[in-house]
Design a protein around this motif. Sequence first.
Motif, PDB file in Angstrom:
ATOM      1  N   PRO A  83      -1.494  72.124 105.810  1.00  0.00           N
ATOM      2  CA  PRO A  83      -2.944  72.326 105.862  1.00  0.00           C
ATOM      3  C   PRO A  83      -3.652  71.285 104.996  1.00  0.00           C
ATOM      4  N   ARG A  84      -4.962  71.188 105.124  1.00  0.00           N
ATOM      5  CA  ARG A  84      -5.721  70.254 104.282  1.00  0.00           C
ATOM      6  C   ARG A  84      -5.985  70.843 102.903  1.00  0.00           C
ATOM      7  N   ASP A  85      -6.184  72.154 102.852  1.00  0.00           N
ATOM      8  CA  ASP A  85      -6.527  72.833 101.603  1.00  0.00           C
ATOM      9  C   ASP A  85      -5.334  72.843 100.643  1.00  0.00           C
ATOM     10  N   ILE A  86      -5.588  72.476  99.396  1.00  0.00           N
ATOM     11  CA  ILE A  86      -4.499  72.335  98.418  1.00  0.00           C
ATOM     12  C   ILE A  86      -3.764  73.656  98.197  1.00  0.00           C
ATOM     13  N   GLU A  87      -4.495  74.763  98.125  1.00  0.00           N
ATOM     14  CA  GLU A  87      -3.835  76.066  97.916  1.00  0.00           C
ATOM     15  C   GLU A  87      -2.954  76.434  99.100  1.00  0.00           C
ATOM     16  N   ALA A  88      -3.458  76.186 100.295  1.00  0.00           N
ATOM     17  CA  ALA A  88      -2.669  76.506 101.496  1.00  0.00           C
ATOM     18  C   ALA A  88      -1.447  75.596 101.602  1.00  0.00           C
ATOM     19  N   ARG A  89      -1.579  74.344 101.169  1.00  0.00           N
ATOM     20  CA  ARG A  89      -0.428  73.436 101.160  1.00  0.00           C
ATOM     21  C   ARG A  89       0.662  73.984 100.250  1.00  0.00           C
ATOM     22  N   TYR A  90       0.228  74.530  99.092  1.00  0.00           N
ATOM     23  CA  TYR A  90       1.225  75.118  98.187  1.00  0.00           C
ATOM     24  C   TYR A  90       1.921  76.311  98.855  1.00  0.00           C
ATOM     25  N   THR A  91       1.138  77.139  99.527  1.00  0.00           N
ATOM     26  CA  THR A  91       1.709  78.311 100.194  1.00  0.00           C
ATOM     27  C   THR A  91       2.817  77.902 101.164  1.00  0.00           C
TER      28      THR A  91
ATOM     29  N   MET B   1      -2.798  77.981  81.526  1.00  0.00           N
ATOM     30  CA  MET B   1      -1.597  78.157  82.354  1.00  0.00           C
ATOM     31  C   MET B   1      -0.473  78.777  81.523  1.00  0.00           C
ATOM     32  N   LYS B   2       0.351  79.567  82.186  1.00  0.00           N
ATOM     33  CA  LYS B   2       1.522  80.145  81.518  1.00  0.00           C
ATOM     34  C   LYS B   2       2.770  79.743  82.297  1.00  0.00           C
ATOM     35  N   LEU B   3       3.712  79.142  81.579  1.00  0.00           N
ATOM     36  CA  LEU B   3       4.966  78.733  82.208  1.00  0.00           C
ATOM     37  C   LEU B   3       6.065  79.701  81.785  1.00  0.00           C
ATOM     38  N   TYR B   4       6.591  80.440  82.749  1.00  0.00           N
ATOM     39  CA  TYR B   4       7.721  81.315  82.505  1.00  0.00           C
ATOM     40  C   TYR B   4       8.978  80.498  82.790  1.00  0.00           C
ATOM     41  N   GLY B   5       9.769  80.258  81.736  1.00  0.00           N
ATOM     42  CA  GLY B   5      10.938  79.407  81.923  1.00  0.00           C
ATOM     43  C   GLY B   5      12.037  79.753  80.946  1.00  0.00           C
ATOM     44  N   PHE B  49      11.233  85.733  94.434  1.00  0.00           N
ATOM     45  CA  PHE B  49      12.484  84.962  94.365  1.00  0.00           C
ATOM     46  C   PHE B  49      13.270  85.291  93.091  1.00  0.00           C
ATOM     47  N   GLY B  50      12.604  85.871  92.102  1.00  0.00           N
ATOM     48  CA  GLY B  50      13.290  86.138  90.842  1.00  0.00           C
ATOM     49  C   GLY B  50      13.797  84.855  90.200  1.00  0.00           C
ATOM     50  N   SER B  51      13.087  83.776  90.433  1.00  0.00           N
ATOM     51  CA  SER B  51      13.545  82.458  89.979  1.00  0.00           C
ATOM     52  C   SER B  51      12.645  81.923  88.869  1.00  0.00           C
ATOM     53  N   LEU B  52      13.202  80.986  88.123  1.00  0.00           N
ATOM     54  CA  LEU B  52      12.436  80.214  87.159  1.00  0.00           C
ATOM     55  C   LEU B  52      12.398  78.769  87.647  1.00  0.00           C
ATOM     56  N   PRO B  53      11.353  78.037  87.320  1.00  0.00           N
ATOM     57  CA  PRO B  53      10.171  78.451  86.594  1.00  0.00           C
ATOM     58  C   PRO B  53       9.199  79.223  87.483  1.00  0.00           C
ATOM     59  N   MET B  54       8.330  79.996  86.814  1.00  0.00           N
ATOM     60  CA  MET B  54       7.158  80.543  87.492  1.00  0.00           C
ATOM     61  C   MET B  54       5.959  80.048  86.687  1.00  0.00           C
ATOM     62  N   LEU B  55       4.974  79.552  87.392  1.00  0.00           N
ATOM     63  CA  LEU B  55       3.759  79.066  86.717  1.00  0.00           C
ATOM     64  C   LEU B  55       2.586  79.949  87.123  1.00  0.00           C
ATOM     65  N   GLU B  56       1.974  80.564  86.100  1.00  0.00           N
ATOM     66  CA  GLU B  56       0.736  81.317  86.332  1.00  0.00           C
ATOM     67  C   GLU B  56      -0.392  80.324  86.124  1.00  0.00           C
ATOM     68  N   ALA B  57      -1.052  79.954  87.207  1.00  0.00           N
ATOM     69  CA  ALA B  57      -2.051  78.881  87.110  1.00  0.00           C
ATOM     70  C   ALA B  57      -3.093  79.073  88.188  1.00  0.00           C
ATOM     71  N   ASP B  58      -4.349  78.895  87.809  1.00  0.00           N
ATOM     72  CA  ASP B  58      -5.457  78.973  88.752  1.00  0.00           C
ATOM     73  C   ASP B  58      -5.378  80.261  89.573  1.00  0.00           C
ATOM     74  N   GLY B  59      -5.108  81.369  88.875  1.00  0.00           N
ATOM     75  CA  GLY B  59      -5.182  82.683  89.505  1.00  0.00           C
ATOM     76  C   GLY B  59      -4.023  83.072  90.389  1.00  0.00           C
ATOM     77  N   ARG B  60      -2.886  82.392  90.205  1.00  0.00           N
ATOM     78  CA  ARG B  60      -1.791  82.666  91.142  1.00  0.00           C
ATOM     79  C   ARG B  60      -0.455  82.496  90.415  1.00  0.00           C
ATOM     80  N   ASP B  61       0.513  83.338  90.760  1.00  0.00           N
ATOM     81  CA  ASP B  61       1.881  83.189  90.252  1.00  0.00           C
ATOM     82  C   ASP B  61       2.649  82.316  91.224  1.00  0.00           C
ATOM     83  N   LEU B  68       5.838  73.335  93.348  1.00  0.00           N
ATOM     84  CA  LEU B  68       4.956  73.327  92.178  1.00  0.00           C
ATOM     85  C   LEU B  68       4.591  71.907  91.759  1.00  0.00           C
ATOM     86  N   LEU B  69       5.569  71.009  91.756  1.00  0.00           N
ATOM     87  CA  LEU B  69       5.294  69.621  91.353  1.00  0.00           C
ATOM     88  C   LEU B  69       4.348  68.955  92.341  1.00  0.00           C
TER      89      LEU B  69
END
Lengths: 215, 215
Positions: A83-91, B1-5, B49-61, B68-69
């Motif tokens: 998708p074009r939207d950054i959040e949807a790309r992450y999804t 941001m919170k990085l669970y690692g 996924f029960g996996s690491l890392p998890m990043l809590e950022a911009d309202g989303r886990d 993520l990268l």
Amino acid sequence: MKLYGYFRSSTSYRLRIALHLKGLAFENIPVNLVTAENKAADFTQRNPFGSLPMLEADGRDRAQSMALLEWLDEAYPSPAFLPRDIEARYTVRELAYAIATEIHAVNNLPVLKYLKDPLRHTQDEIDVWYRTWLKRTLDPVEARLAQLRTGDFLHGDAPGLFEIVLIPQLANARRFQYDLGASPHLTRIEAACLALPAFVAAHPDQQIDSPENKS
Amino acid sequence: MKLYGYFRSSTSYRLRIALHLKGLAFENIPVNLVTAENKAADFTQRNPFGSLPMLEADGRDRAQSMALLEWLDEAYPSPAFLPRDIEARYTVRELAYAIATEIHAVNNLPVLKYLKDPLRHTQDEIDVWYRTWLKRTLDPVEARLAQLRTGDFLHGDAPGLFEIVLIPQLANARRFQYDLGASPHLTRIEAACLALPAFVAAHPDQQIDSPENKS
């Protein structure tokens, strides 16, 4: 473009789907993984990983299917895999990369061969290994799809990066007698994809190196 | 941001490097992989996924380090992890994804645990497994770097997606007594990275959950 692949290789299958979805003409060149043609010197000179698929495109021999899919989508943007939207790309990427790294990579042919020799595991043990990694990641992918309330595709009304990675993995799952009964979102997406011409043309049974090919 | 690692998790290490390179402030929250805190219900509710890392950022886990990268680089474009040129982006991704899929995924902790139980392999056998997958992919990556005549970094004069994935993998290689003597390009890039503050701050030994941390 020339796609060096193997009918049953699920990463070759990814590229076949991708090229058909983009409407790009390509020559399909079989390389036999079972007899290790991919490890011959004339092949590894071009692709030092000795891996399939390799795509000869725009003057370059390219390996690594996920990098290839990202490149294809940037070099040939329409129709888009992301998708074009950054959040949807992450999804989309979260679920596509989950399958690519946590299932495919661990169940890839070189790994299964190593379990057999030198580790001397039986085919039954290897089958359990295979289904273990399928379940550990397909279950959370299914949970995410339920949260997202997806329809026939993960995003929008057409397949993209996720479906390109998913469909070959589900074909493998069926080959290893994996029970998809608890995965209604995945099997609904699978059915929608398998009805599309790009996925039909890319199917392993339709390839010239498949024993199932009757043409 | 919170990085669970977890300090020793190489995918958590990727994210620590990435966040430091972007100059993003984050809280580091240790999750103990060895005692399986990542499989506790309060964690898997947020990350199926029960996996690491998890990043809590911009309202989303957010889970899955490669997704993520890619997301971080799109949401926070400067400094860039990928070049702007499409061909150069492919060059970087080919090698980054080779390491992520062909080495890391196969040597990941859940896989090593499975080799021990139920497959009952010895630590020596597991160490050979680990070094096998390192060699099969680090050698062709080294060959590619030689073809590309790279300097201190794969692309340009700063680290990017490739180095973010490479450095944690080389730390693991050393931990498993892997011989990097035949990898001069890789070790030159490693030395250049380890001199940078972002890589120093991200090192496992510097984390609050590391027994090496003396602060």
